[in-house]
Structure formats: structure tokens, C-alpha cells
Design an enzyme around this catalytic site. Structure first.
Site, PDB file in Angstrom:
ATOM      1  N   ARG A  25       0.573  -1.400  -0.562  1.00  0.00           N
ATOM      2  CA  ARG A  25      -0.064  -0.073   0.121  1.00  0.00           C
ATOM      3  C   ARG A  25       1.279   0.971  -0.268  1.00  0.00           C
ATOM      4  O   ARG A  25       2.045   1.044   0.856  1.00  0.00           O
ATOM      5  CB  ARG A  25      -0.867  -0.359   0.927  1.00  0.00           C
ATOM      6  CG  ARG A  25      -1.980  -1.062   1.209  1.00  0.00           C
ATOM      7  CD  ARG A  25      -3.043  -0.764   2.551  1.00  0.00           C
ATOM      8  NE  ARG A  25      -3.906  -1.995   2.129  1.00  0.00           N
ATOM      9  CZ  ARG A  25      -5.188  -1.813   1.905  1.00  0.00           C
ATOM     10  NH1 ARG A  25      -5.687  -0.349   1.564  1.00  0.00           N
ATOM     11  NH2 ARG A  25      -6.304  -2.286   2.093  1.00  0.00           N
ATOM     12  N   GLY A  26       0.236   1.991  -0.774  1.00  0.00           N
ATOM     13  CA  GLY A  26       1.077   3.546  -0.547  1.00  0.00           C
ATOM     14  C   GLY A  26      -0.091   4.567  -0.191  1.00  0.00           C
ATOM     15  O   GLY A  26      -1.125   4.472  -0.334  1.00  0.00           O
ATOM     16  N   ASP A 139       9.504   9.668  -8.676  1.00  0.00           N
ATOM     17  CA  ASP A 139       8.697   7.925  -6.881  1.00  0.00           C
ATOM     18  C   ASP A 139       9.430   7.550  -7.743  1.00  0.00           C
ATOM     19  O   ASP A 139       9.535   6.054  -7.215  1.00  0.00           O
ATOM     20  CB  ASP A 139       7.249   8.227  -7.810  1.00  0.00           C
ATOM     21  CG  ASP A 139       6.885   7.507  -5.911  1.00  0.00           C
ATOM     22  OD1 ASP A 139       7.805   8.298  -5.194  1.00  0.00           O
ATOM     23  OD2 ASP A 139       5.952   6.927  -6.057  1.00  0.00           O
TER      24      ASP A 139
END
Length: 467
Positions: A25-26, A139
Site C-alpha cells: 500500500r502507498g 517517484d
């Protein structure tokens, strides 16, 4: 189906994808393990929340860069299979990598430098490929670097999560105020909303290099503290955190994390190449100084070092040929004054293997030159005392010879015979000598007769009489 990324979609369907479980999860997305029911293959399905999908600028950038990224064929870029929108959620289907991410491998402890460089050089090559096509990842972080050891003999890297990649991007937030990227590895220009290019990813790669070698990112704390560190702070030197690291790596990381993009390396590969060189042992520490030549140290008297003032008198251990013959060029030969910059040996110090033969080796193979002469003493006074031993030996031998000659010569001149003119002062006794010698007088000297005696048949010879 809800568009909330906080909800777990495990067991549900999203288009042709059956969601089998959560991979990670981010802040803006959830990565699922899914199955493409049409093709029957496993995929990694990244689902982006509905609140981001509602941002028109974000949606346009997402679709554009997903298309560009899926067209890139590179061994270290995870292949993109599909992307689209379903139920208000944007998704990207990509290759499922059977392995772990770099964040898990770091695990809060420093990695071995050689392993870190081996992984990051693959990341650097993938990023430079993106940059050459005008794309920026934005990112780059350990969680987006997937590592597997099941596809080749070495650990193989895949750079993932290209949903934020864009061409000629500016700014760092969506219209809704969401930051695009991870502040922990964000470059200053990214945080300030300035124009971005490949050097922005390079800054993040330098931060990731720092995290691999130190076991922690360069700046820690809450979000505001981390952002201030990237904008105005200086990360603690790596060599201070991990004393085993050379100080040269601090300069490499410092240049990769320069506040101005113009002060960084030209490419990501150049950054990692410099880091590899900095982490290698310094060859200058083991290389000989200029003007000096390595000399083998003698063991048990064999192979004695060459004297700094040139060849020693007499044959050298291990040297063939006639006495006084010079060794061939390149085999221990030096100029009479030693190599440039050489320090003269301390006066009186006798190098091992010179002068008297070492123990266990017997007499030298070759003696003095024929004719009994001795080699000349070295012209330089600082060459040792071997020549003094030769001179003293010569003096002793010559002196002994002269003494023996005088002794033997004097013995011949002072033999046991008496001089011819030597006379006796003692009166001889009267000895009867036959007829006619009634008087008792001696017959006289040799050659004379007395009375009627017959002449002698021989003449006595008196030693030393000169006859």
C-alpha cells in the site's frame, strides 16, 4: 465497487482482473496480486484512488505517460501490460515480479557496498533510458525497486511504478493538493514546484544510495523536517555513520544530492560509476612512490637487497659469471648513486647477504681475482665497511710474508760455521804425535813438516779457513 483505495478489493473483480491479495500500500495507490482471466497469467495490479482519478490534470498525465512507458523495452523496467479506468478508479496491470523490493532488503541495516552498487547500477541504466525519451519517473524510492533472484544468476532489478512519470513536468502537487512522489527522496526543485528533468530522478537515486549504505534515508523525522532537510539541510556524512566506508563516497553522494541540478552528475549511470570507484580500495596506498623501486627482502642471507651506492665488492649471491661482472639490465641493477630520490643507507649498516657469507652457505662461490689482488674499494665513503676488511686482510697477509722472509733469510746468514779468521785464545794441551816429537811441540799448521816425519798424505781442511 467503491473507489476508496483504503478498502481491500481482495476477492473482487476489476474488469478482466480477479484480485487475489494485497502486495503493498502507498499514499495514493494499492498494489494487488491479480489474475488476468482472459490470458490466465498473474499480474501486479496497481489501483489508484478515485479522488486522484477525479483530477483532470492527473488523469491526462496518467494516460499519456502510461502509453509512453508501456512502449519502452528495457531489461530493468517492469513491463506494462494494460492500463485503464473502471468504476472511477485508474489501474495499471504490469508484470508480477517474484521477489522483494529494495526497501525490504535494506530493512534498517546497511547493505554490503558491492551488493548495493550491483543493484543501483541497474536502476541507473533504466532511469537514463527513461530520461533519453524525455520521461521523468518522479517517484524513485526503494519501494519501487523490485529485486528477484529467480530469473538470472545474479539479482535482477525492475524499476516499477511509472504512473507518475511525465514529460516536461512542473510542480509537485495536483490541483487537489496531493504531492506527487515521496518527500523522503524528493529533490529540492520537485518540492519547490520548479521544472523537472532527469537530474530530479538522479537526486532521488543518490538518496537511495545513501539509504542502502547507511541503512536509513539521508533525512529523518516528520514530513516537514524531511522537506526542510532537502531544501536547506545537509545529510550527515556516510563515513561518519558507517566508519568502514571511505570518505570519498561522501563527495559522490554530496554531488548527487546537490541543491542545484546544475551541480549534479550528467547522468544516473555516471553517479553510480563514481560511487563504485569511491568504494574501491585506493590503489595509491599500495603503489610505490615516484622514483622508488621495490626491493626484495633477503631471507636467510639469500637474495640480499641491492646497496644504494651500487654493486658491492665480490660476487653477489645468486649472480653467475666472472667476479666483478655486472648483472644484466633490469635485474637488480641500479645507478652508482641509487634511484632518484632514494635515501642513502645509514653509514656502517651492512646489508644482509653482503661481505661475509651468510650462515649455512659456506664460502663465496668466487674468490678474489687471479693474481692475488683485491677488488678496489668503492669510491663512495658511505658504501659500507666491506672494503676495509679487504685492505686489513691484505696488510696482514703482506706483513706475515715479510716477517717470514726476514726470519728465513737471517737464518741462512747466521749459520753454525765460524769465521775463517777466528782464533782460539785457549792453549792447546801437549799431545804426543809420534816420533820426533819428543819435545811435545805440535806439528804446526797444516801444510808444514816437523823433523824427519814423512809428509802427510792428505791436507786437512779446516772449516772456515777459506781454502
Amino acid at each position: 465497487m467503491t473507489g476508496d483505495v483504503s478498502a481491500d478489493l481482495t476477492g473482487r473483480r476489476l474488469g478482466n482482473y480477479r484480485i487475489d491479495g494485497v502486495l503493498g500500500r502507498g499514499g495514493m495507490s494499492v498494489m494487488y496480486k491479480a489474475t488476468d482471466v482472459r490470458l490466465g497469467r498473474k499480474v501486479a495490479l496497481k489501483v489508484i484512488g478515485q479522488h486522484l482519478g477525479a483530477d483532470a490534470e492527473f488523469r491526462e498525465r496518467f494516460v499519456d505517460e502510461a502509453r509512453n512507458t508501456s512502449a519502452i523495452d528495457h531489461a530493468n523496467i517492469v513491463p506494462l501490460y494494460d492500463f485503464g479506468e473502471l468504476d472511477g478508479m485508474l489501474y495499471i496491470a504490469m508484470r508480477l515480479v517474484d521477489g522483494s523490493d529494495l526497501a525490504s532488503l535494506i530493512g534498517g541495516s546497511p547493505m554490503r557496498p558491492d551488493r548495493a552498487i550491483g543493484l543501483l547500477e541497474q536502476v541507473a541504466d533504466a532511469l537514463d533510458t527513461l530520461h533519453n525519451r524525455g520521461l521523468v519517473h518522479l517517484d524513485v524510492k526503494p519501494a519501487n525497486v523490485l529485486v528477484t533472484s529467480r530469473e538470472s544468476a545474479r539479482e535482477h532489478v525492475y524499476v516499477a511504478d511509472f504512473g507518475l512519470t511525465r514529460r516536461g513536468a512542473t510542480g509537485h502537487r495536483t490541483r487537489g493538493g496531493d504531492f506527487l512522489g515521496s518527500p523522503t527522496y524528493a529533490a529540492p526543485e520537485h518540492l519547490r514546484g520548479e521544472p523537472l528533468d532527469g537530474r530530479t530522478d538522479q537526486y532521488a537515486l543518490a538518496c537511495m544510495l545513501y539509504a542502502c549504505l547507511a541503512g536509513r534515508p539521508p533525512f529523518q523525522g516528520d514530513v516537514q523536517t524531511v522537506i526542510k532537510g532537502h531544501l536547506n539541510g545537509t545529510a550527515p556524512p556516510l563515513s561518519r555513520i558507517v566508519p568502514a566506508l571511505p570518505s570519498a563516497i561522501d563527495d559522490v553522494v554530496g554531488k548527487g544530492m546537490a541543491k542545484s541540478p546544475n551541480d549534479r552528475y550528467a547522468t544516473c549511470v555516471e553517479l553510480v560509476t563514481a560511487a563504485r570507484k569511491a568504494l574501491q580500495p585506493d590503489p595509491a596506498r599500495s603503489a610505490p612512490m615516484a622514483g622508488r623501486h621495490p626491493v626484495a627482502v633477503a631471507h636467510n642471507g639469500e637474495g640480499g637487497p641491492v646497496h644504494p651506492y651500487g654493486q658491492q665488492p665480490g660476487p653477489q649471491p645468486g649472480q653467475s659469471g666472472q667476479p666483478g661482472q655486472q648483472p644484466p639490465a633490469g635485474f637488480g641493477h641500479q645507478s652508482p648513486y641509487g634511484p632518484p630520490g632514494a635515501v642513502p643507507q645509514q653509514y656502517g649498516a651492512q646489508p644482509q647477504g653482503m661481505g661475509m657469507p651468510p650462515q649455512g652457505m659456506g664460502m663465496p662461490r668466487y674468490g678474489p681475482p687471479p693474481g692475488g689482488g683485491f677488488p678496489p674499494a668503492p669510491g663512495n665513503k658511505g658504501g659500507g665497511k666491506a672494503w676495509i676488511a679487504w685492505v686489513l686482510a691484505a696488510v696482514v697477509v703482506v706483513g706475515a710474508g715479510i716477517a717470514a722472509l726476514l726470519i728465513f733469510t737471517g737464518g741462512d746468514d747466521e749459520g753454525g760455521t765460524e769465521p775463517a779468521d777466528q782464533t782460539s785464545t785457549t792453549t792447546a794441551p801437549d799431545i804426543p804425535v809420534g816420533p820426533g816429537s819428543a819435545t811435545g811441540e805440535p806439528t804446526g799448521s797444516a801444510g808444514e813438516t816437523s823433523g824427519n816425519n814423512a809428509p802427510p798424505t792428505s791436507i786437512p781442511v779446516v772449516p772456515g779457513s777459506g781454502r
